[in-house]
Write a protein that holds these residues in place. Structure first.
Motif, PDB file in Angstrom:
ATOM      1  N   VAL A   1       0.894  -1.244   0.119  1.00  0.00           N
ATOM      2  CA  VAL A   1      -0.008   0.193  -0.053  1.00  0.00           C
ATOM      3  C   VAL A   1       0.736   1.286   0.114  1.00  0.00           C
ATOM      4  CG1 VAL A   1      -1.798   1.219   1.340  1.00  0.00           C
ATOM      5  CG2 VAL A   1      -1.855  -1.217   1.120  1.00  0.00           C
ATOM      6  N   GLN A   2       1.911   1.463   0.820  1.00  0.00           N
ATOM      7  CA  GLN A   2       2.887   2.393   0.712  1.00  0.00           C
ATOM      8  C   GLN A   2       3.289   2.534  -0.613  1.00  0.00           C
ATOM      9  OE1 GLN A   2       3.545   4.665   3.484  1.00  0.00           O
ATOM     10  NE2 GLN A   2       4.396   5.630   1.570  1.00  0.00           N
ATOM     11  N   ALA A   3       3.837   1.443  -1.249  1.00  0.00           N
ATOM     12  CA  ALA A   3       4.323   1.427  -2.744  1.00  0.00           C
ATOM     13  C   ALA A   3       3.281   1.998  -3.649  1.00  0.00           C
ATOM     14  CB  ALA A   3       4.941   0.185  -3.159  1.00  0.00           C
TER      15      ALA A   3
ATOM     16  N   TRP B   1      -3.287   5.102  -9.224  1.00  0.00           N
ATOM     17  CA  TRP B   1      -3.271   4.012  -8.273  1.00  0.00           C
ATOM     18  C   TRP B   1      -3.096   2.663  -8.934  1.00  0.00           C
ATOM     19  CZ3 TRP B   1      -3.187   5.495  -3.330  1.00  0.00           C
ATOM     20  CH2 TRP B   1      -3.529   6.755  -3.042  1.00  0.00           C
ATOM     21  N   ALA B   2      -1.819   2.016  -8.410  1.00  0.00           N
ATOM     22  CA  ALA B   2      -1.187   0.948  -9.285  1.00  0.00           C
ATOM     23  C   ALA B   2      -2.105  -0.502  -8.876  1.00  0.00           C
ATOM     24  CB  ALA B   2       0.019   0.705  -9.177  1.00  0.00           C
TER      25      ALA B   2
ATOM     26  N   LEU C   1      -3.437  -7.338  -5.635  1.00  0.00           N
ATOM     27  CA  LEU C   1      -3.856  -6.230  -4.561  1.00  0.00           C
ATOM     28  C   LEU C   1      -4.417  -5.297  -5.689  1.00  0.00           C
ATOM     29  CD1 LEU C   1      -4.151  -4.962  -1.921  1.00  0.00           C
ATOM     30  CD2 LEU C   1      -1.859  -3.914  -2.510  1.00  0.00           C
ATOM     31  N   TYR C   2      -5.700  -4.998  -5.621  1.00  0.00           N
ATOM     32  CA  TYR C   2      -6.452  -3.862  -6.386  1.00  0.00           C
ATOM     33  C   TYR C   2      -6.868  -2.587  -5.813  1.00  0.00           C
ATOM     34  CZ  TYR C   2      -7.527  -7.433 -10.105  1.00  0.00           C
ATOM     35  OH  TYR C   2      -7.427  -8.260 -11.222  1.00  0.00           O
ATOM     36  N   PRO C   3      -6.767  -1.415  -6.321  1.00  0.00           N
ATOM     37  CA  PRO C   3      -7.153  -0.336  -5.843  1.00  0.00           C
ATOM     38  C   PRO C   3      -8.724  -0.431  -5.747  1.00  0.00           C
ATOM     39  CG  PRO C   3      -6.254   0.292  -7.904  1.00  0.00           C
ATOM     40  CD  PRO C   3      -6.117  -1.383  -7.610  1.00  0.00           C
ATOM     41  N   TYR C   4      -9.562  -0.055  -4.807  1.00  0.00           N
ATOM     42  CA  TYR C   4     -10.782  -0.296  -4.775  1.00  0.00           C
ATOM     43  C   TYR C   4     -11.312   1.078  -5.548  1.00  0.00           C
ATOM     44  CZ  TYR C   4     -16.051  -0.081  -3.636  1.00  0.00           C
ATOM     45  OH  TYR C   4     -17.257   0.004  -3.637  1.00  0.00           O
ATOM     46  N   ASN C   5     -12.376   0.632  -6.454  1.00  0.00           N
ATOM     47  CA  ASN C   5     -13.115   1.549  -7.102  1.00  0.00           C
ATOM     48  C   ASN C   5     -14.571   0.984  -7.485  1.00  0.00           C
ATOM     49  OD1 ASN C   5     -14.661   3.572  -9.040  1.00  0.00           O
ATOM     50  ND2 ASN C   5     -12.557   4.176  -9.752  1.00  0.00           N
TER      51      ASN C   5
ATOM     52  N   TYR D   1      -7.186  -2.486  -1.662  1.00  0.00           N
ATOM     53  CA  TYR D   1      -6.794  -1.171  -0.773  1.00  0.00           C
ATOM     54  C   TYR D   1      -7.611  -0.164  -1.236  1.00  0.00           C
ATOM     55  CZ  TYR D   1      -3.837   0.829  -4.449  1.00  0.00           C
ATOM     56  OH  TYR D   1      -3.287   1.171  -5.665  1.00  0.00           O
ATOM     57  N   TYR D   2      -7.607   0.917  -0.532  1.00  0.00           N
ATOM     58  CA  TYR D   2      -9.046   1.860  -0.486  1.00  0.00           C
ATOM     59  C   TYR D   2      -8.337   3.424  -0.803  1.00  0.00           C
ATOM     60  CZ  TYR D   2     -11.407  -2.193   0.771  1.00  0.00           C
ATOM     61  OH  TYR D   2     -11.627  -3.437   1.024  1.00  0.00           O
TER      62      TYR D   2
END
Length: 295
Positions: free
Chosen positions: A55-57, A68-69, A78-82, A174-175
């Protein structure tokens, strides 16, 4: 002139020549005034949040690119939530893929376009009083695809399930919206340094309960508005755990900031909080409980 008079004249001239001539040294210019240049003190760094490494990366990548990667490993993603996105989840027959949601959420309903050839089973991990929600999905045959919608008490997740080759073992999110809010709040409320305050102002009536993991806190205390969690030296070589507190009938993950080298600071008081690291059977939990007078 007579010889005697000539000799006297020569002696007088010789005496005058032997006396040193006095010269006047040129006046030195006045010393130049030294310009006093005041160097401004460096601006203090904004408080650092404690995020899991990936998440920090993602945060660092977003600060550089504005995007957002998605982070992929051979068996997890690990997906960015949308809510408007539909991430693709790779599945395979005879294999279950675990979709892990955020702590503090509760799954209320699951909808699948093809519920005959796909199986979706809700599950949870961790302490039953404070669980992390999961959904295990499995296709009945290869070469099929369907959509999946997960409804929770906090969010709606839209995904595409695809049965093909190698299945993912784990899918996480992650959000970004929550991250942005937490960073903004942290920047507007810099944490005080407890070393600069009087020890009498702190309440040390906290108990740390749990296994002896490398990140188990040494102690916890508060200043009346914030809780300070002092971590051991071994914390520098391990991932930061998530911090969850009671929120209504469920739990809520809150973030904390680094103050000094080993102290994490929350922006609120709590009576009970749980530090969580890992997932499933590999999950470890440490409880921080307030044992002082009612407040």
């Amino acid at each position: 002139m007579k010889p005697k008079q000539l000799a006297m004249a020569l002696l007088i001239l010789a005496g005058c020549a032997s006396q040193p001539q006095q010269t006047t040294a040129p006046a030195l210019p006045p010393p130049a005034l030294t310009e006093q240049v005041s160097t401004p003190a460096p601006a203090p760094e904004p408080p650092r949040m404690a995020w899991p490494p990936r998440v920090q990366a993602a945060i660092d990548h977003h600060q550089k690119t504005g995007k957002w990667a998605t982070y992929r490993l051979p068996s997890s993603v690990l997906y960015p939530y949308n809510e408007d996105d539909q991430p693709v989840v790779a599945c395979a027959p005879l294999r279950t893929t675990d979709i892990q949601l955020a702590a503090g959420e509760t799954i209320t309903d699951v909808a699948m376009g093809d519920s005959e050839r796909w199986i979706a089973t809700p599950a949870s991990s961790g302490n039953p009083s404070n669980p992390t929600p999961h959904l295990a999905v499995k296709p009945q045959m290869p070469g099929i695809e369907t959509n999946l919608t997960i409804y929770t008490t906090v969010r709606i997740y839209h995904l595409i399930l695809r049965s093909g080759g190698r299945a993912l073992q784990e899918v996480q999110f992650y959000y970004p919206e929550q991250i942005t809010q937490e960073i903004s709040r942290a920047a507007s409320r810099p944490a005080p340094n407890p070393a600069q305050s009087e020890p009498a102002h702190f309440d040390f009536a906290y108990q740390v309960i749990g296994p002896d993991v490398p990140w188990k806190p040494v102690r916890a205390f508060d200043d009346g508005s914030r809780v300070y969690v002092q971590m051991p030296a071994a914390m520098k070589t391990t991932d930061a755990p998530a911090l969850m507190v009671q929120a209504g009938s469920g739990t809520q993950m809150i973030n904390y900031r680094l103050s000094g080298n080993d102290t994490y600071v929350t922006d609120r008081l709590f009576d009970k909080a749980v530090l969580v690291a890992g997932v499933g059977r590999d999950q470890d939990r440490v409880t921080i409980a307030y044992t002082g007078a009612q407040r």
